[in-house]
Design an enzyme around this catalytic site. Structure first.
Site, PDB file in Angstrom:
ATOM      1  N   CYS A 112      55.377 -14.909  31.392  1.00 30.90           N
ATOM      2  CA  CYS A 112      55.963 -15.969  30.740  1.00 30.90           C
ATOM      3  C   CYS A 112      57.461 -15.906  29.973  1.00 30.90           C
ATOM      4  CB  CYS A 112      55.102 -16.752  29.805  1.00 30.90           C
ATOM      5  SG  CYS A 112      53.556 -17.650  30.823  1.00 30.90           S
ATOM      6  N   HIS A 255      59.065 -21.263  25.223  1.00 31.48           N
ATOM      7  CA  HIS A 255      58.179 -21.508  26.446  1.00 31.48           C
ATOM      8  C   HIS A 255      57.237 -22.524  26.228  1.00 31.48           C
ATOM      9  CE1 HIS A 255      55.484 -20.456  29.276  1.00 31.48           C
ATOM     10  NE2 HIS A 255      54.626 -19.971  28.657  1.00 31.48           N
ATOM     11  N   ASN A 285      52.104 -25.572  32.196  1.00 32.94           N
ATOM     12  CA  ASN A 285      52.874 -24.212  31.786  1.00 32.94           C
ATOM     13  C   ASN A 285      53.127 -23.680  33.298  1.00 32.94           C
ATOM     14  OD1 ASN A 285      53.256 -21.528  31.420  1.00 32.94           O
ATOM     15  ND2 ASN A 285      51.671 -21.242  30.105  1.00 32.94           N
TER      16      ASN A 285
HETATM   17  N1  COA Z   1      38.125 -29.520  29.275  1.00 32.70           N
HETATM   18  C1  COA Z   1      36.958 -29.883  28.641  1.00 32.70           C
HETATM   19  N2  COA Z   1      36.303 -28.782  27.627  1.00 32.70           N
HETATM   20  C2  COA Z   1      36.991 -27.965  27.598  1.00 32.70           C
HETATM   21  C3  COA Z   1      38.116 -27.248  28.659  1.00 32.70           C
HETATM   22  C4  COA Z   1      38.683 -28.428  29.399  1.00 32.70           C
HETATM   23  N3  COA Z   1      39.732 -28.095  30.042  1.00 32.70           N
HETATM   24  N4  COA Z   1      38.340 -26.209  28.199  1.00 32.70           N
HETATM   25  C5  COA Z   1      37.649 -25.521  27.257  1.00 32.70           C
HETATM   26  N5  COA Z   1      36.543 -26.537  27.061  1.00 32.70           N
HETATM   27  C6  COA Z   1      35.634 -26.617  25.849  1.00 32.70           C
HETATM   28  C7  COA Z   1      35.047 -25.204  25.901  1.00 32.70           C
HETATM   29  O1  COA Z   1      33.931 -25.158  26.799  1.00 32.70           O
HETATM   30  C8  COA Z   1      34.407 -25.252  24.560  1.00 32.70           C
HETATM   31  O2  COA Z   1      33.040 -25.872  24.697  1.00 32.70           O
HETATM   32  P1  COA Z   1      32.007 -25.288  23.789  1.00 32.70           P
HETATM   33  O3  COA Z   1      32.303 -25.421  22.462  1.00 32.70           O
HETATM   34  O4  COA Z   1      30.771 -26.503  24.073  1.00 32.70           O
HETATM   35  O5  COA Z   1      31.747 -24.021  24.343  1.00 32.70           O
HETATM   36  C9  COA Z   1      35.348 -26.273  23.670  1.00 32.70           C
HETATM   37  O6  COA Z   1      36.179 -26.991  24.764  1.00 32.70           O
HETATM   38  C10 COA Z   1      36.383 -25.178  23.002  1.00 32.70           C
HETATM   39  O7  COA Z   1      36.797 -24.064  23.828  1.00 32.70           O
HETATM   40  P2  COA Z   1      37.817 -23.213  23.194  1.00 32.70           P
HETATM   41  O8  COA Z   1      38.301 -22.029  24.326  1.00 32.70           O
HETATM   42  O9  COA Z   1      37.482 -22.683  21.809  1.00 32.70           O
HETATM   43  O10 COA Z   1      39.138 -24.216  22.927  1.00 32.70           O
HETATM   44  P3  COA Z   1      40.636 -23.955  22.062  1.00 32.70           P
HETATM   45  O11 COA Z   1      40.556 -24.750  21.056  1.00 32.70           O
HETATM   46  O12 COA Z   1      40.676 -22.708  21.889  1.00 32.70           O
HETATM   47  O13 COA Z   1      41.536 -24.360  23.150  1.00 32.70           O
HETATM   48  C11 COA Z   1      43.333 -23.641  24.758  1.00 32.70           C
HETATM   49  C12 COA Z   1      41.543 -23.813  24.446  1.00 32.70           C
HETATM   50  C13 COA Z   1      43.182 -22.908  25.967  1.00 32.70           C
HETATM   51  C14 COA Z   1      43.741 -24.956  24.796  1.00 32.70           C
HETATM   52  C15 COA Z   1      43.823 -22.766  23.446  1.00 32.70           C
HETATM   53  O14 COA Z   1      42.830 -21.750  23.056  1.00 32.70           O
HETATM   54  C16 COA Z   1      45.202 -22.370  23.840  1.00 32.70           C
HETATM   55  O15 COA Z   1      46.025 -23.188  24.083  1.00 32.70           O
HETATM   56  N6  COA Z   1      45.657 -21.050  23.899  1.00 32.70           N
HETATM   57  C17 COA Z   1      46.936 -20.497  24.415  1.00 32.70           C
HETATM   58  C18 COA Z   1      46.752 -20.474  25.801  1.00 32.70           C
HETATM   59  C19 COA Z   1      48.046 -20.273  26.483  1.00 32.70           C
HETATM   60  O16 COA Z   1      49.077 -20.698  25.746  1.00 32.70           O
HETATM   61  N7  COA Z   1      48.162 -19.552  27.491  1.00 32.70           N
HETATM   62  C20 COA Z   1      49.262 -19.158  28.075  1.00 32.70           C
HETATM   63  C21 COA Z   1      50.345 -18.138  27.233  1.00 32.70           C
HETATM   64  S1  COA Z   1      51.783 -17.950  28.264  1.00 32.70           S
END
Ligand code: COA
Length: 333
Positions: A112, A255, A285
């Site tokens: 990215c 980004h 993204n």
């Molecule tokens: N739909 C519904 N529930 C979801 C889900 C989805 N698409 N994805 C995850 N969950 C659930 C998980 O299973 C978890 O449930 P649990 O507590 O029962 O186990 C809960 O939501 C929380 O998951 P978690 O991974 O802790 O969520 P989060 O608040 O960290 O959000 C992201 C996840 C991916 C949105 C966040 O971590 C993020 O944006 N990270 C950066 C990613 C990024 O930018 N990547 C590209 C970089 S270039």
């Protein structure tokens, strides 16, 4: 050392748009979760008649038209991508399709951060005086590489391509006022699209590896923490190094990974959210494409105008991150 003017842009996205609601028929997710955690509402997905080459070529042609250039005027085509049509390089296919017969064309992979890294790389060729006109393309088709059963990653990514036309200019008129680039391979495991470890016994005592890649693996929380720590830090360093106050910025062009990351960075610099460019709701993204895709949209709808000052930052797998202070020098829309 010459400067580099940003004089045209263009973009192309696949025809098919998939909303969060539609995606919830395929994987256990819902619109409310995706929107509230990421700001994403839909993403484009390339179909069988589309490819990285076709999208990148359409974006490149649009940027050429916007700049008022012919393909034969180009000296260089840099294609930032992590999802090539051909691991040997997709940029030459784009060069061939454009008819840019004089241009050297090659891929640059930095996930990215790829577009910003490529823009900065192009500036070195233009700055040295060895080349005059370049197209920098950011294009990715990560829908090829997501696990559609992994709801933690598949909802985030989409496909797209966009390009910026850049030209050598006097140093005093440069559109690249400063930049920073960083890598940290010790955190590589946070976000990978890695070679699988398949192998085949070739001869007695000789085992060869088989080609192939595993779908995207991501530790979302670690990547989130990385982004909200490193992006403000590298931007602060860039602004300080160039003697720029955040209040002077017309736009933050980050980004497009997550709306919460955009908001956190804006708050750190007290930049009003109205000056933070965002199109996550429509495209998700698109990796190397997000920054030029967002720029093209904002140039074409008149938000970004000639002379505007933009602070840009890319970040992602590698881990890699970078920042650039840009002045838009293209034509009126
Ligand atoms: N739909 C519904 N529930 C979801 C889900 C989805 N698409 N994805 C995850 N969950 C659930 C998980 O299973 C978890 O449930 P649990 O507590 O029962 O186990 C809960 O939501 C929380 O998951 P978690 O991974 O802790 O969520 P989060 O608040 O960290 O959000 C992201 C996840 C991916 C949105 C966040 O971590 C993020 O944006 N990270 C950066 C990613 C990024 O930018 N990547 C590209 C970089 S270039």
């Amino acid at each position: 050392m010459q400067g580099m003017a940003l004089v045209g842009c263009g973009s192309a996205v696949p025809a098919a748009s998939v909303t969060n609601q539609q995606l919830s028929a395929r994987v256990d997710t819902n619109d409310d979760w995706i929107r509230s955690r990421t700001g994403i509402g839909a993403r484009r997905i390339a179909g069988p008649l589309e490819s990285l080459t076709t999208l990148a070529t359409r974006a490149a042609q649009a940027a050429l038209d916007h700049a008022g250039w012919r393909a034969e005027d180009l000296d260089l085509i840099l294609l930032a991508t992590s999802s090539p049509d051909d691991l040997f390089g997709t940029a030459p296919r784009v060069q061939g399709a454009l008819g840019a017969s004089r241009a050297v064309a090659f891929d640059l992979t930095a996930a990215c951060s790829g577009f910003l890294f490529s823009l900065i790389t192009a500036a070195q060729y233009l700055g040295s005086g060895s080349m005059r006109r370049a197209l920098v393309i950011g294009a990715d088709q990560l829908s090829r590489w997501v696990d559609w059963d992994d709801r933690r990653t598949c909802v985030l990514f989409g496909d797209g391509a966009a390009a910026v036309a850049v030209e050598a200019c006097p140093a005093a008129e440069t559109g690249l006022l400063g930049f920073r680039m960083r890598s940290d391979g010790s955190r590589n495991a946070c976000l990978t699209l890695a070679q699988t470890d398949g192998h085949e016994l070739l001869l007695d005592g000789i085992t060869a590896q088989c080609g192939g890649f595993a779908p995207i693996q991501m530790n979302g929380q670690e990547v989130y923490k990385f982004a909200v720590r490193e992006v403000p830090a590298i931007l602060a360093d860039l602004l300080e190094g160039t003697g720029t106050a955040a209040a002077e910025l017309d736009w933050l062009l980050l980004h497009q990974a997550n709306q919460r990351i955009l908001d956190a960075v804006a708050d750190r610099f007290a930049v009003p959210h109205s000056r933070v460019l965002s199109n996550l709701a429509h495209y998700g993204n698109t990796s190397a494409a997000t920054i030029p895709l967002m720029l093209d949209e904002a140039v074409r709808d008149g938000r970004v105008r000639p002379g505007h000052l933009l602070a840009s930052s890319g970040f992602g797998a590698g881990l890699s991150w970078g920042a650039a202070l840009l002045r838009w020098g293209g034509p009126e829309p």
